[in-house]
Every structure is written in C-alpha cells, then in structure tokens.
Enzyme design. Structure first.
Site, mmCIF file in Angstrom:
data_model
loop_
_atom_site.group_PDB
_atom_site.id
_atom_site.type_symbol
_atom_site.label_atom_id
_atom_site.label_comp_id
_atom_site.label_asym_id
_atom_site.label_seq_id
_atom_site.Cartn_x
_atom_site.Cartn_y
_atom_site.Cartn_z
ATOM 1 N N SER A 107 85.686 102.517 69.105
ATOM 2 C CA SER A 107 86.105 101.813 67.890
ATOM 3 C C SER A 107 87.588 102.058 67.656
ATOM 4 C CB SER A 107 85.311 102.324 66.690
ATOM 5 O OG SER A 107 85.977 101.917 65.501
ATOM 6 N N HIS A 112 85.285 97.942 70.259
ATOM 7 C CA HIS A 112 84.590 97.730 68.984
ATOM 8 C C HIS A 112 85.632 97.567 67.873
ATOM 9 C CE1 HIS A 112 81.100 98.134 66.279
ATOM 10 N NE2 HIS A 112 81.870 98.865 65.495
ATOM 11 N N ASP A 127 86.202 97.059 63.911
ATOM 12 C CA ASP A 127 85.560 97.193 62.594
ATOM 13 C C ASP A 127 86.311 96.382 61.548
ATOM 14 O OD1 ASP A 127 83.312 99.002 62.966
ATOM 15 O OD2 ASP A 127 84.829 100.466 63.570
ATOM 16 N N MET A 137 86.416 95.268 57.762
ATOM 17 C CA MET A 137 85.908 95.677 56.444
ATOM 18 C C MET A 137 86.638 94.902 55.362
ATOM 19 S SD MET A 137 85.717 99.783 56.963
ATOM 20 C CE MET A 137 85.057 100.515 58.458
ATOM 21 N N HIS A 147 82.457 93.918 64.556
ATOM 22 C CA HIS A 147 81.467 94.383 63.576
ATOM 23 C C HIS A 147 81.935 93.950 62.189
ATOM 24 C CE1 HIS A 147 79.486 98.235 61.660
ATOM 25 N NE2 HIS A 147 78.929 97.121 61.233
ATOM 26 N N MET A 187 81.761 93.943 58.529
ATOM 27 C CA MET A 187 81.253 94.582 57.308
ATOM 28 C C MET A 187 81.862 93.816 56.146
ATOM 29 S SD MET A 187 81.602 98.468 58.720
ATOM 30 C CE MET A 187 82.708 97.930 60.009
ATOM 31 N N MET A 203 73.101 101.359 62.183
ATOM 32 C CA MET A 203 74.172 102.220 61.656
ATOM 33 C C MET A 203 73.631 103.640 61.536
ATOM 34 S SD MET A 203 76.947 100.492 61.348
ATOM 35 C CE MET A 203 77.877 101.866 60.644
ATOM 36 N N PHE A 247 83.728 104.083 56.791
ATOM 37 C CA PHE A 247 84.716 105.063 57.251
ATOM 38 C C PHE A 247 84.323 105.628 58.608
ATOM 39 C CE2 PHE A 247 84.289 105.165 52.660
ATOM 40 C CZ PHE A 247 85.597 104.911 52.256
ATOM 41 N N GLY A 248 85.336 106.012 59.366
ATOM 42 C CA GLY A 248 85.094 106.745 60.600
ATOM 43 C C GLY A 248 84.949 108.228 60.275
ATOM 44 N N ASP A 301 76.128 103.284 65.839
ATOM 45 C CA ASP A 301 77.519 103.326 65.384
ATOM 46 C C ASP A 301 77.629 104.326 64.241
ATOM 47 O OD1 ASP A 301 80.117 102.769 64.597
ATOM 48 O OD2 ASP A 301 79.712 100.701 63.972
ATOM 49 N N GLY A 302 78.437 105.364 64.467
ATOM 50 C CA GLY A 302 78.677 106.358 63.428
ATOM 51 C C GLY A 302 78.266 107.744 63.884
ATOM 52 N N GLY A 356 84.315 106.322 67.636
ATOM 53 C CA GLY A 356 85.702 106.277 67.191
ATOM 54 C C GLY A 356 86.345 107.638 67.364
HETATM 55 C C1 DX5 Z 1 81.904 102.804 60.312
HETATM 56 C C2 DX5 Z 1 82.303 101.977 61.501
HETATM 57 C C3 DX5 Z 1 82.310 102.720 62.784
HETATM 58 C C4 DX5 Z 1 83.285 103.865 62.848
HETATM 59 C C5 DX5 Z 1 82.736 104.901 63.756
HETATM 60 O O1 DX5 Z 1 81.792 101.992 59.219
HETATM 61 O O2 DX5 Z 1 81.422 100.889 61.658
HETATM 62 O O3 DX5 Z 1 82.481 101.850 63.886
HETATM 63 O O4 DX5 Z 1 84.550 103.464 63.328
HETATM 64 O O5 DX5 Z 1 83.550 106.023 63.688
HETATM 65 P P1 DX5 Z 1 83.065 107.449 64.194
HETATM 66 O O6 DX5 Z 1 82.712 107.310 65.646
HETATM 67 O O7 DX5 Z 1 84.270 108.277 63.976
HETATM 68 O O8 DX5 Z 1 81.889 107.845 63.365
HETATM 69 ZN ZN ZN Z 2 81.500 99.675 63.564
#
Ligand code: DX5
Ligand code: ZN
Length: 221
Positions: free
Chosen positions: A9, A34, A36, A38, A67, A69, A138, A144-145, A177-178, A199
């Site tokens: 990501s 990937h 993201d 948002m 993705h 969101m 998810m 957030f990452g 993811d996450g 990520g």
């Molecule tokens: C969260 C995102 C993820 C995020 C994952 O809302 O959809 O893709 O970037 O980050 P990590 O791998 O750091 O949890």
């Molecule tokens: Zn994502």
C-alpha cells in the site's frame, strides 16, 4: 485459492516521492500496487483520487489495485477506470446496490472486489460472490495505516473461503488489508486468504525485496 499476491500500500510511502516508491516496489517484486482512496466522510482521512492515479499510471506496469473508501463510489467508478485502475474494491457498507455496482466495475473492464469492515458479517457478500473477482476482508478499521491485525477476522476469512468453495468459485481471491506483516500473514493465509496488502510492514523495512519474499513464503501453503 490462488498463488499468494503481495500488494504494497503506497499509503505508507513518502507522498512527495511516489514515483520512486513505485520503481522500488517493482524492483522488490511486488505483484500489485494497492492505492488507498479515502474521502474524509466514509473514513476519517483524505488521501488521493483519480488525478494522482492517472499521473502515476505511466510509472509502472504493475496492476493498480484501487481500494475505494468513499461514499457513493458508483458515481465515480468510471473516473478511476479511466485513470488506470485495474482492480477496484468498493465497500459493502457504501453500496445499497452492491449487485449493480460490482457489475458496473466489470463493465468498465476492471476486476471487481467488495470490501468488508471488521463489523460487517461475511453474509453481506453471500448474494454477490459470483459477481466479485475478490473479497477484501478488512483486518483493521479502515482509515489509517499502522494499526494492529484484528485476530477475530480469521473466522470471517474462513467462512468466505468455505462459501466460495461450496459455490465452485475457485478463482475468487480473498484479500486481507490492515496489520499484515511477516508475523501475521500466515494466520490469514491458513484461513483462506491469498492476497495481502501491506503498508508499514514493507515501507518500514530496510529491504523491501526481502520483506516481500518473506511474506510470500509465509503465505505459501
Ligand atoms: C487502511 C488501508 C490499508 C493500510 C494498510 O484503511 O486500507 O491499506 O494502508 O496499512 P498497514 O499495512 O500499515 O496496516
Ligand atoms: Zn487498503
């Protein structure tokens, strides 16, 4: 269940150096990128949209796994497809007409995917599994990452894989993811996930190639 796919990501990348990040990921043998997206409404964060995806498209040949969101994703799917998305995930929570929206993604020439928040049950995708190329489970609350993997999601992954097998949908990918890292990836893989977003685990490591290779081997049956 397919061979393991690692999709870093770019949310965890330095946003002033996205071109370099894509080149580094390609060199490190990432499978997909990937992205993201948002909107600051569905999730409490605002990231990037079609113009940035379009600008990044010529930088790499790796597939863009977008993705969304965002609320009302059906209103802008064509913009993401035109910008260069190869695969599009929409959240079940944002799609009252999920059946139509997944069909629309395929009609745009993209692979279709439906994402589920941690609190949304597997049954939300029961009636549309045949319209999805992938289900995105998810494993953190989106926005957030850098959050921790929610272990209870493993049961949901298993339920979706079992249902897909019952329906003969052997090609269906299940993405997680996450909080996916070399420490958590095997839990998700054993339950039936075959596609992994990461990520921080990749961007915080010193050696992207070694981390990606390690994750792939831990995810292999
Ligand atoms: C969260 C995102 C993820 C995020 C994952 O809302 O959809 O893709 O970037 O980050 P990590 O791998 O750091 O949890
Ligand atoms: Zn994502």
């Amino acid at each position: 269940m397919g061979h393991p796919i690692i999709a870093p990501s770019i949310l965890a990348a330095d946003f002033s150096k996205l071109h370099e990040a894509l080149l580094a990921l390609e060199k490190a043998k990432a499978d997909w990128i990937h992205v993201d997206v948002m909107d600051g409404h569905f999730v409490p964060n605002l990231t990037i949209g079609p113009p940035v995806i379009k600008a990044l498209r010529p930088c790499t040949e790796l597939p863009f796994d977008v993705h969304l969101m965002i609320e009302n994703p059906e209103l802008s799917l064509n913009q993401y497809a035109e910008a260069g998305a190869d695969r599009i995930s929409v959240h079940a929570e944002t799609c009252p007409h999920l059946h139509r929206t997944l069909t629309q993604i395929r009609e745009l020439g993209c692979k279709s995917s439906v994402a589920l928040n941690p609190s949304t049950p597997a049954s939300a995708v029961e009636n549309v599994l045949h319209l999805a190329d992938m289900v995105l489970v998810m494993t953190v609350n989106p926005g957030f990452g850098g959050q921790s993997y929610i272990p209870e999601m493993t049961t949901k992954i298993r339920a979706i894989r079992d249902r897909a097998n019952q329906l003969g949908l052997t090609e269906l990918r299940i993405q997680v993811d996450g909080g996916i890292s070399p420490a958590t990836i095997a839990h998700a893989a054993k339950a039936g996930a075959d596609t992994f977003v990461a990520g921080s685990a990749i961007f915080k490591s010193n050696d992207y190639a070694a981390t990606i290779a390690q994750m792939k081997s831990k995810a292999s049956p």
